[in-house]
Design an enzyme around this catalytic site. Structure first.
Site, PDB file in Angstrom:
ATOM      1  N   GLU A  95       0.830  -1.201   0.000  1.00 40.68           N
ATOM      2  CA  GLU A  95       0.000   0.000   0.000  1.00 40.68           C
ATOM      3  C   GLU A  95       0.868   1.256   0.000  1.00 40.68           C
ATOM      4  OE1 GLU A  95      -4.212  -0.838   2.117  1.00 40.68           O
ATOM      5  OE2 GLU A  95      -2.501  -0.784   3.448  1.00 40.68           O
ATOM      6  N   CYS A 116       3.521   8.726   0.371  1.00 41.46           N
ATOM      7  CA  CYS A 116       3.940   7.960   1.542  1.00 41.46           C
ATOM      8  C   CYS A 116       4.280   6.560   1.026  1.00 41.46           C
ATOM      9  CB  CYS A 116       2.795   7.939   2.556  1.00 41.46           C
ATOM     10  SG  CYS A 116       3.145   6.981   4.018  1.00 41.46           S
ATOM     11  N   CYS A 127       5.710  -3.019  16.577  1.00 42.93           N
ATOM     12  CA  CYS A 127       5.247  -1.997  17.521  1.00 42.93           C
ATOM     13  C   CYS A 127       3.789  -2.287  17.836  1.00 42.93           C
ATOM     14  CB  CYS A 127       5.411  -0.603  16.921  1.00 42.93           C
ATOM     15  SG  CYS A 127       7.120  -0.235  16.540  1.00 42.93           S
ATOM     16  N   CYS A 130       0.728  -0.461  15.951  1.00 40.47           N
ATOM     17  CA  CYS A 130       0.840  -0.221  14.503  1.00 40.47           C
ATOM     18  C   CYS A 130       0.212  -1.349  13.695  1.00 40.47           C
ATOM     19  CB  CYS A 130       2.314  -0.074  14.147  1.00 40.47           C
ATOM     20  SG  CYS A 130       2.619   0.014  12.366  1.00 40.47           S
ATOM     21  N   GLY A 170       6.402  -0.909   6.872  1.00 42.88           N
ATOM     22  CA  GLY A 170       7.772  -1.395   7.001  1.00 42.88           C
ATOM     23  C   GLY A 170       8.732  -0.411   7.624  1.00 42.88           C
ATOM     24  N   GLU A 171       9.893  -0.929   7.976  1.00 40.18           N
ATOM     25  CA  GLU A 171      10.949  -0.125   8.580  1.00 40.18           C
ATOM     26  C   GLU A 171      12.029   0.074   7.507  1.00 40.18           C
ATOM     27  OE1 GLU A 171      11.896   1.678  11.251  1.00 40.18           O
ATOM     28  OE2 GLU A 171      13.868   1.757  10.303  1.00 40.18           O
ATOM     29  N   SER A 202      11.663   7.760   7.770  1.00 44.41           N
ATOM     30  CA  SER A 202      11.193   7.604   9.147  1.00 44.41           C
ATOM     31  C   SER A 202      11.656   6.256   9.685  1.00 44.41           C
ATOM     32  CB  SER A 202       9.662   7.678   9.166  1.00 44.41           C
ATOM     33  OG  SER A 202       9.178   7.489  10.477  1.00 44.41           O
ATOM     34  N   SER A 225      10.627   7.711  15.129  1.00 44.63           N
ATOM     35  CA  SER A 225       9.419   7.370  15.879  1.00 44.63           C
ATOM     36  C   SER A 225       9.827   7.106  17.323  1.00 44.63           C
ATOM     37  CB  SER A 225       8.773   6.126  15.263  1.00 44.63           C
ATOM     38  OG  SER A 225       8.387   6.419  13.946  1.00 44.63           O
ATOM     39  N   LEU A 226       9.626   8.089  18.160  1.00 43.33           N
ATOM     40  CA  LEU A 226      10.092   7.959  19.552  1.00 43.33           C
ATOM     41  C   LEU A 226       8.984   7.350  20.420  1.00 43.33           C
ATOM     42  CD1 LEU A 226      12.807   8.626  20.911  1.00 43.33           C
ATOM     43  CD2 LEU A 226      11.722  10.649  21.865  1.00 43.33           C
ATOM     44  N   HIS A 227       7.862   8.028  20.489  1.00 44.75           N
ATOM     45  CA  HIS A 227       6.658   7.500  21.150  1.00 44.75           C
ATOM     46  C   HIS A 227       6.789   7.167  22.633  1.00 44.75           C
ATOM     47  CE1 HIS A 227       5.553   7.495  17.025  1.00 44.75           C
ATOM     48  NE2 HIS A 227       5.830   6.255  16.745  1.00 44.75           N
TER      49      HIS A 227
END
Ligand code: SAH
Ligand code: SF4
Length: 359
Positions: A95, A116, A127, A130, A170-171, A202, A225-227
């Site tokens: 996607e 994106c 995570c 997510c 994905g990372e 990111s 992405s700290l969160h």
């Protein structure tokens, strides 16, 4: 062997590929590059200045589109943000989201057409908030599949894409080889020619990947992405924090800062009663000040099947105000695309099960 996809080659790479196919004239690589990128050719028969025999050889050994759009979901609130689903040659789906006049998480380069981009099918980092993480990891995307999303997006949007955020599934830094290969082509003026400052990567904090990206030496924008502003809070929702805790992540980010690129953006999803206390706001201010970073607060986007809750708007504002009072550049953004599950972190392949029965 699957056909070589021409999208992932620079001009020098194309020259080598052509030599391997028995074509040694240097100008052919330039011609091919023009067909692929300037004319966005979708078929070798369009390449009228190449000899017919070469066109045939290319058609037998190479491909131009590694993925095909199979579904486009228009946004129902009129924002023109559109999510689309593409099928890759092995049948897997990916996607991507087109966001016009971006009010994306990269700080909003308004007037630009943003995509994106996804970098993997699923994600191994798991995570807990997510949708992509819920899927588990299937495979890395190739550089051509990363690039193919951009061309597919142009077809969906009817316009050129000129801003990229690697915030899809994905990372990206766990797929660093293919990411760097794709970035070479994305930034190549003979190919897509998108400037590094219009590209945001990111990461959830993949330390070796960050080091590789810094060594790549291009002034890309980095979002982290700290969160969670301390290990105890971060660890609860991001298993990756066990492998790369803040004691490893923060020095890697300080190192990134030494490259003198743009300010880092710290992304911080606000999840009710998990990471939204005023104590976290204070700790987050300290981390951001230390890194000279800006903070992007994102009220949690609900994901079906997950228990997390978005805090009240007044609470999100109070959290933002606490950071602003500590002189941290901070934004609180309600994202486009929430209505079609296209907001970041909501990308999930609803059609996966159906696809398994597709030949
Ligand atoms: N793997 C990378 C990039 C993809 S996710 C990363 O984690 O940074 C893009 C962003 O969406 C990340 O900041 C991620 O933490 C965030 N995100 C994930 N799930 C979300 C959700 N349900 N609501 C809001 N943001 C979410
Ligand atoms: Fe993977 Fe990023 Fe989702 Fe975490 S937030 S599971 S790293 S895609």
């Amino acid at each position: 062997m699957p056909p070589a996809c021409l999208l992932e080659y620079t001009r020098a790479g194309l020259a080598e590929l052509l030599a391997g196919l028995g074509e040694s004239k240097a100008f052919r690589a330039t011609q091919l590059m023009e067909w692929v990128w300037k004319h966005r050719a979708t078929d070798f028969s369009q390449m009228t200045n190449l000899p017919p025999a070469l066109r045939e050889t290319l058609a037998a050994n190479c491909c131009l589109r590694p993925l095909q759009v199979v579904e486009v979901s228009p946004s129902s609130n009129g924002s023109a943000t559109r999510k689309f689903l593409s099928r890759m040659q092995d049948g897997h789906l990916v996607e991507s989201v087109v966001i016009p006049a971006a009010v994306g998480r990269d700080g909003g380069h308004s007037g630009r057409m943003t995509l994106c981009v996804s970098s993997q099918v699923g994600c191994a980092f798991g995570c807990k908030f997510c949708a992509s993480g819920l899927l588990g990891f299937t495979r890395n995307l190739t550089a051509a599949e990363i690039l193919g999303q951009i061309l597919a997006a142009e077809e969906v949007a009817g316009e050129r894409i000129d801003n990229l955020v690697f915030m899809g599934m994905g990372e990206p830094l766990a797929n660093i080889e293919n990411l760097l290969r794709a970035l070479e082509v994305i930034m190549d003026p003979q190919a897509l020619g998108i400037g590094a400052r219009h590209i945001t990567v990111s990461t959830s904090g993949n330390v070796p990947g960050l080091q590789r990206l810094a060594a790549f030496g291009k002034p890309l924008r980095l979002a982290v992405s700290l969160h969670g502003a301390c290990d105890a809070v971060r660890e609860q929702i991001m298993p990756v924090n066990k492998k790369w805790p803040l004691s490893l992540l923060l020095p890697a980010l300080r190192e990134w800062n030494r490259t003198g690129f743009h300010k880092i953006t710290l992304e911080y999803i606000l999840i009710k009663d998990v990471n939204d206390s005023m104590e976290q706001a204070k700790l987050l201010s300290k981390v951001a000040a230390d890194l000279n970073a800006k903070v992007n607060l994102i009220p949690y986007n609900t994901v079906d099947g997950l228990p997390w809750v978005r805090p009240a708007e007044s609470h999100c504002r109070a959290f933002r105000d606490a950071l602003a009072a500590a002189r941290i550049p901070v934004t609180l953004r309600y994202e486009k695309g929430h209505d079609i599950n296209a907001a970041c972190g909501q990308l999930r392949l609803r059609r996966t099960a159906r696809n398994e029965h597709t030949p």
